[in-house]
Scaffold this motif. Sequence first.
Motif, PDB file in Angstrom:
ATOM      1  N   ARG A 151       0.838  -1.202   0.000  1.00 50.27           N
ATOM      2  CA  ARG A 151       0.000   0.000   0.000  1.00 50.27           C
ATOM      3  C   ARG A 151       0.875   1.256   0.000  1.00 50.27           C
ATOM      4  O   ARG A 151       1.807   1.383   0.788  1.00 50.27           O
ATOM      5  CB  ARG A 151      -0.906   0.018   1.225  1.00 50.27           C
ATOM      6  CG  ARG A 151      -1.892   1.186   1.222  1.00 50.27           C
ATOM      7  CD  ARG A 151      -2.667   1.257   2.511  1.00 50.27           C
ATOM      8  NE  ARG A 151      -3.628   2.352   2.503  1.00 50.27           N
ATOM      9  CZ  ARG A 151      -4.105   2.929   3.593  1.00 50.27           C
ATOM     10  NH1 ARG A 151      -3.726   2.506   4.786  1.00 50.27           N
ATOM     11  NH2 ARG A 151      -4.962   3.924   3.496  1.00 50.27           N
ATOM     12  N   GLY A 152       0.577   2.164  -0.930  1.00 45.93           N
ATOM     13  CA  GLY A 152       1.303   3.419  -1.027  1.00 45.93           C
ATOM     14  C   GLY A 152       2.662   3.314  -1.687  1.00 45.93           C
ATOM     15  O   GLY A 152       3.397   4.304  -1.751  1.00 45.93           O
ATOM     16  N   ILE A 153       2.999   2.129  -2.204  1.00 41.86           N
ATOM     17  CA  ILE A 153       4.303   1.912  -2.844  1.00 41.86           C
ATOM     18  C   ILE A 153       4.079   1.665  -4.336  1.00 41.86           C
ATOM     19  O   ILE A 153       3.284   0.792  -4.707  1.00 41.86           O
ATOM     20  CB  ILE A 153       5.024   0.706  -2.215  1.00 41.86           C
ATOM     21  CG1 ILE A 153       5.264   0.955  -0.719  1.00 41.86           C
ATOM     22  CG2 ILE A 153       6.339   0.425  -2.934  1.00 41.86           C
ATOM     23  CD1 ILE A 153       5.797  -0.248   0.018  1.00 41.86           C
ATOM     24  N   PRO A 154       4.737   2.403  -5.220  1.00 47.08           N
ATOM     25  CA  PRO A 154       4.573   2.139  -6.659  1.00 47.08           C
ATOM     26  C   PRO A 154       4.946   0.696  -6.994  1.00 47.08           C
ATOM     27  O   PRO A 154       6.009   0.211  -6.601  1.00 47.08           O
ATOM     28  CB  PRO A 154       5.539   3.136  -7.308  1.00 47.08           C
ATOM     29  CG  PRO A 154       5.691   4.231  -6.302  1.00 47.08           C
ATOM     30  CD  PRO A 154       5.623   3.557  -4.963  1.00 47.08           C
ATOM     31  N   LYS A 197       2.033   0.834 -13.753  1.00 48.41           N
ATOM     32  CA  LYS A 197       2.606   1.092 -12.436  1.00 48.41           C
ATOM     33  C   LYS A 197       1.599   1.932 -11.664  1.00 48.41           C
ATOM     34  O   LYS A 197       1.109   2.947 -12.159  1.00 48.41           O
ATOM     35  CB  LYS A 197       3.944   1.819 -12.535  1.00 48.41           C
ATOM     36  CG  LYS A 197       4.578   2.099 -11.163  1.00 48.41           C
ATOM     37  CD  LYS A 197       5.959   2.721 -11.287  1.00 48.41           C
ATOM     38  CE  LYS A 197       6.997   1.669 -11.609  1.00 48.41           C
ATOM     39  NZ  LYS A 197       8.382   2.230 -11.492  1.00 48.41           N
ATOM     40  N   GLU A 214      -0.110   2.797  -7.394  1.00 43.65           N
ATOM     41  CA  GLU A 214      -0.032   2.688  -5.941  1.00 43.65           C
ATOM     42  C   GLU A 214      -1.396   2.279  -5.396  1.00 43.65           C
ATOM     43  O   GLU A 214      -2.419   2.851  -5.772  1.00 43.65           O
ATOM     44  CB  GLU A 214       0.369   4.023  -5.312  1.00 43.65           C
ATOM     45  CG  GLU A 214       1.763   4.488  -5.649  1.00 43.65           C
ATOM     46  CD  GLU A 214       2.093   5.806  -4.968  1.00 43.65           C
ATOM     47  OE1 GLU A 214       1.344   6.208  -4.045  1.00 43.65           O
ATOM     48  OE2 GLU A 214       3.083   6.443  -5.362  1.00 43.65           O
ATOM     49  N   GLN A 219      -4.209   2.492  -2.919  1.00 44.20           N
ATOM     50  CA  GLN A 219      -4.665   3.544  -2.027  1.00 44.20           C
ATOM     51  C   GLN A 219      -5.599   3.028  -0.934  1.00 44.20           C
ATOM     52  O   GLN A 219      -5.524   3.450   0.214  1.00 44.20           O
ATOM     53  CB  GLN A 219      -5.413   4.618  -2.837  1.00 44.20           C
ATOM     54  CG  GLN A 219      -4.592   5.236  -3.959  1.00 44.20           C
ATOM     55  CD  GLN A 219      -3.526   6.176  -3.448  1.00 44.20           C
ATOM     56  OE1 GLN A 219      -3.821   7.144  -2.764  1.00 44.20           O
ATOM     57  NE2 GLN A 219      -2.274   5.888  -3.776  1.00 44.20           N
ATOM     58  N   LEU A 224      -6.668   2.055  -6.694  1.00 46.58           N
ATOM     59  CA  LEU A 224      -5.284   2.380  -6.995  1.00 46.58           C
ATOM     60  C   LEU A 224      -5.199   3.728  -7.694  1.00 46.58           C
ATOM     61  O   LEU A 224      -6.196   4.251  -8.205  1.00 46.58           O
ATOM     62  CB  LEU A 224      -4.647   1.314  -7.902  1.00 46.58           C
ATOM     63  CG  LEU A 224      -4.771  -0.152  -7.506  1.00 46.58           C
ATOM     64  CD1 LEU A 224      -5.952  -0.798  -8.210  1.00 46.58           C
ATOM     65  CD2 LEU A 224      -3.490  -0.909  -7.840  1.00 46.58           C
ATOM     66  N   THR A 242       0.718   5.863 -11.420  1.00 47.93           N
ATOM     67  CA  THR A 242       1.795   6.802 -11.111  1.00 47.93           C
ATOM     68  C   THR A 242       2.126   7.713 -12.286  1.00 47.93           C
ATOM     69  O   THR A 242       2.697   8.789 -12.084  1.00 47.93           O
ATOM     70  CB  THR A 242       3.063   6.037 -10.690  1.00 47.93           C
ATOM     71  OG1 THR A 242       3.428   5.132 -11.731  1.00 47.93           O
ATOM     72  CG2 THR A 242       2.821   5.252  -9.411  1.00 47.93           C
TER      73      THR A 242
END
Length: 246
Positions: A198-201, A212, A214, A216, A226, A229
Amino acid sequence: MVNIRIIEVAESTNTSLSQLLQNEQLPSGFMLLAKNQTHGRGQKGNIWESLQGENITATLLLKPQNLESADQFYLTMVVAIGIVDLLKGLAPEAQWSVKWPNDIYCADKKIAGILIENVIMGNDFGYCLAGIGLNVNQHKFLSDAPNPISLSMITGDIYDINTIAGQMSISILDRFSHLESGHTGKLRADYLNHLYLRGIPALFLYEGKTIKAEIQDVDIYGRLRLLRTDTREPIIAAFKEIKYLQ
């Protein structure tokens, strides 16, 4: 009070418990634990590998009293976070997470899988069969699963399967009691706080393309939210509509 029935073998504990319910009145919180499961089922029809006597292969019966059918994903949260609670107590230094929707990970390795099968009667909730495969003592995995791990591989200890199954039942039922009391806010927050990546590309397969994005959020229907990015486009995807690529 732990209510566990242990059987020698089952093709699938979900199937076996479903058959038991046709002939017996079983209470919420009843668990069927198989020493050997020959055709354990996972999400997407995958087979769950488990060496006889080394892991937990079980199904827990849950009978919500006040849950509407539209809110059934809360049961996935109950079981997933209940298992995480157990594992955090046994190996507090490990990095535990829930890979959406219902795999349990230690760092980037899978230790448990959950198969939720709900019986809905009109607008009313009948019952939930929560099938659980938890790797406990197994060290060698023969299937082509890319990233399995067991509790024993993490801690170096050997565990009594029946004891861990009982502790797992208590842990899940504790979370279930919060759901029954209407305390869904903390349950959902804990699920989101333990959400893998979560919160990581990260890379995903979506609509036939690699993107790609993240993670959410997860909405009350269990859909993954999501944010791309590159375009900052929001995405809402149900199970099987999107796939992790890492």
